[in-house]
Design a protein around this motif. Structure first.
Motif, PDB file in Angstrom:
ATOM      1  N   UNK A  45       4.548 -11.757   3.936  1.00 24.28           N
ATOM      2  CA  UNK A  45       3.458 -10.867   3.519  1.00 24.28           C
ATOM      3  C   UNK A  45       3.908  -9.416   3.351  1.00 24.28           C
ATOM      4  N   UNK A  46       5.189  -9.199   3.258  1.00 24.95           N
ATOM      5  CA  UNK A  46       5.707  -7.829   3.191  1.00 24.95           C
ATOM      6  C   UNK A  46       5.092  -7.027   2.036  1.00 24.95           C
ATOM      7  N   UNK A  47       5.015  -7.625   0.869  1.00 25.15           N
ATOM      8  CA  UNK A  47       4.471  -6.890  -0.277  1.00 25.15           C
ATOM      9  C   UNK A  47       2.999  -6.545  -0.069  1.00 25.15           C
ATOM     10  N   UNK A  48       2.245  -7.458   0.518  1.00 27.22           N
ATOM     11  CA  UNK A  48       0.828  -7.184   0.809  1.00 27.22           C
ATOM     12  C   UNK A  48       0.698  -6.034   1.807  1.00 27.22           C
ATOM     13  N   UNK A  49       1.546  -6.053   2.835  1.00 25.55           N
ATOM     14  CA  UNK A  49       1.498  -4.967   3.834  1.00 25.55           C
ATOM     15  C   UNK A  49       1.758  -3.624   3.169  1.00 25.55           C
ATOM     16  N   UNK A  50       2.793  -3.587   2.350  1.00 22.44           N
ATOM     17  CA  UNK A  50       3.154  -2.327   1.693  1.00 22.44           C
ATOM     18  C   UNK A  50       2.035  -1.836   0.782  1.00 22.44           C
ATOM     19  N   UNK A  51       1.404  -2.770   0.090  1.00 20.40           N
ATOM     20  CA  UNK A  51       0.321  -2.397  -0.808  1.00 20.40           C
ATOM     21  C   UNK A  51      -0.865  -1.825  -0.020  1.00 20.40           C
ATOM     22  N   UNK A  52      -1.191  -2.455   1.100  1.00 21.50           N
ATOM     23  CA  UNK A  52      -2.301  -1.980   1.920  1.00 21.50           C
ATOM     24  C   UNK A  52      -2.005  -0.591   2.482  1.00 21.50           C
ATOM     25  N   UNK A  53      -0.769  -0.377   2.933  1.00 19.05           N
ATOM     26  CA  UNK A  53      -0.383   0.935   3.472  1.00 19.05           C
ATOM     27  C   UNK A  53      -0.484   1.998   2.381  1.00 19.05           C
ATOM     28  N   UNK A  54       0.009   1.686   1.203  1.00 20.46           N
ATOM     29  CA  UNK A  54       0.006   2.655   0.102  1.00 20.46           C
ATOM     30  C   UNK A  54      -1.413   2.982  -0.356  1.00 20.46           C
ATOM     31  N   UNK A  55      -2.327   2.039  -0.210  1.00 20.23           N
ATOM     32  CA  UNK A  55      -3.680   2.236  -0.716  1.00 20.23           C
ATOM     33  C   UNK A  55      -4.609   2.946   0.264  1.00 20.23           C
ATOM     34  N   UNK A  56      -4.209   3.033   1.514  1.00 22.41           N
ATOM     35  CA  UNK A  56      -5.108   3.629   2.514  1.00 22.41           C
ATOM     36  C   UNK A  56      -5.279   5.121   2.232  1.00 22.41           C
ATOM     37  N   UNK A  57      -6.488   5.558   1.902  1.00 19.55           N
ATOM     38  CA  UNK A  57      -6.694   6.967   1.556  1.00 19.55           C
ATOM     39  C   UNK A  57      -6.594   7.903   2.753  1.00 19.55           C
ATOM     40  N   UNK A  58      -6.651   7.361   3.955  1.00 23.71           N
ATOM     41  CA  UNK A  58      -6.589   8.197   5.156  1.00 23.71           C
ATOM     42  C   UNK A  58      -5.194   8.187   5.796  1.00 23.71           C
ATOM     43  N   UNK A  59      -4.259   7.502   5.169  1.00 19.58           N
ATOM     44  CA  UNK A  59      -2.899   7.353   5.722  1.00 19.58           C
ATOM     45  C   UNK A  59      -2.952   6.814   7.154  1.00 19.58           C
ATOM     46  N   UNK A  60      -3.871   5.900   7.374  1.00 23.01           N
ATOM     47  CA  UNK A  60      -4.074   5.385   8.728  1.00 23.01           C
ATOM     48  C   UNK A  60      -3.308   4.098   9.007  1.00 23.01           C
ATOM     49  N   UNK A  61      -2.730   3.513   7.973  1.00 21.73           N
ATOM     50  CA  UNK A  61      -1.977   2.265   8.170  1.00 21.73           C
ATOM     51  C   UNK A  61      -0.499   2.578   8.160  1.00 21.73           C
ATOM     52  N   UNK A  62       0.226   1.918   9.065  1.00 24.71           N
ATOM     53  CA  UNK A  62       1.683   2.083   9.113  1.00 24.71           C
ATOM     54  C   UNK A  62       2.326   0.746   9.381  1.00 24.71           C
ATOM     55  N   UNK A  63       3.552   0.619   8.911  1.00 22.61           N
ATOM     56  CA  UNK A  63       4.359  -0.554   9.234  1.00 22.61           C
ATOM     57  C   UNK A  63       5.374  -0.092  10.278  1.00 22.61           C
ATOM     58  N   UNK A  64       5.322  -0.719  11.445  1.00 19.86           N
ATOM     59  CA  UNK A  64       6.210  -0.369  12.548  1.00 19.86           C
ATOM     60  C   UNK A  64       7.323  -1.410  12.628  1.00 19.86           C
ATOM     61  N   UNK A  65       8.552  -0.966  12.683  1.00 16.41           N
ATOM     62  CA  UNK A  65       9.702  -1.860  12.861  1.00 16.41           C
ATOM     63  C   UNK A  65      10.253  -1.624  14.261  1.00 16.41           C
ATOM     64  N   UNK A  66      10.480  -2.694  15.000  1.00 15.93           N
ATOM     65  CA  UNK A  66      11.092  -2.555  16.310  1.00 15.93           C
ATOM     66  C   UNK A  66      12.049  -3.717  16.549  1.00 15.93           C
ATOM     67  N   UNK A  67      12.912  -3.553  17.529  1.00 21.34           N
ATOM     68  CA  UNK A  67      13.915  -4.592  17.846  1.00 21.34           C
ATOM     69  C   UNK A  67      13.315  -5.656  18.748  1.00 21.34           C
TER      70      UNK A  67
END
Ligand code: SF4
Length: 67
Positions: A45-67
């Motif tokens: 679902x990586x592309x969907x996640x990126x699209x949702x993050x880019x579309x959020x008008x409040x910049x409230x969505x983030x993709x967090x990467x951790x080990x």
């Protein structure tokens, strides 16, 4: 690498755009705030996640990467 889609509840303004773009994995609560299902973080679902993050008008969505 663990990937998580996170919403910042302070900056989220309950626009609901993320749920429109990613309806199978993001639902809205009674006040319009997103509830992100665990499956939203699946690798396919990586592309969907990126699209949702880019579309959020409040910049409230983030993709967090951790080990
Ligand atoms: S699009 Fe952004 S501001 Fe709107 S509900 Fe989703 S996270 Fe919140």
């Amino acid at each position: 690498m663990i990937v998580r889609l996170r919403v910042n509840p302070i900056t989220c303004e309950a626009h609901g755009m993320c749920a429109e773009l990613f309806p199978e994995w993001i639902e809205l609560d009674d006040w319009g705030y997103p509830i992100i299902r665990p499956a939203a973080n699946d690798p396919e679902h990586e592309e969907h996640r990126k699209r949702a993050v880019a579309a959020c008008p409040a910049l409230a969505l983030r993709i967090i990467h951790s080990q």
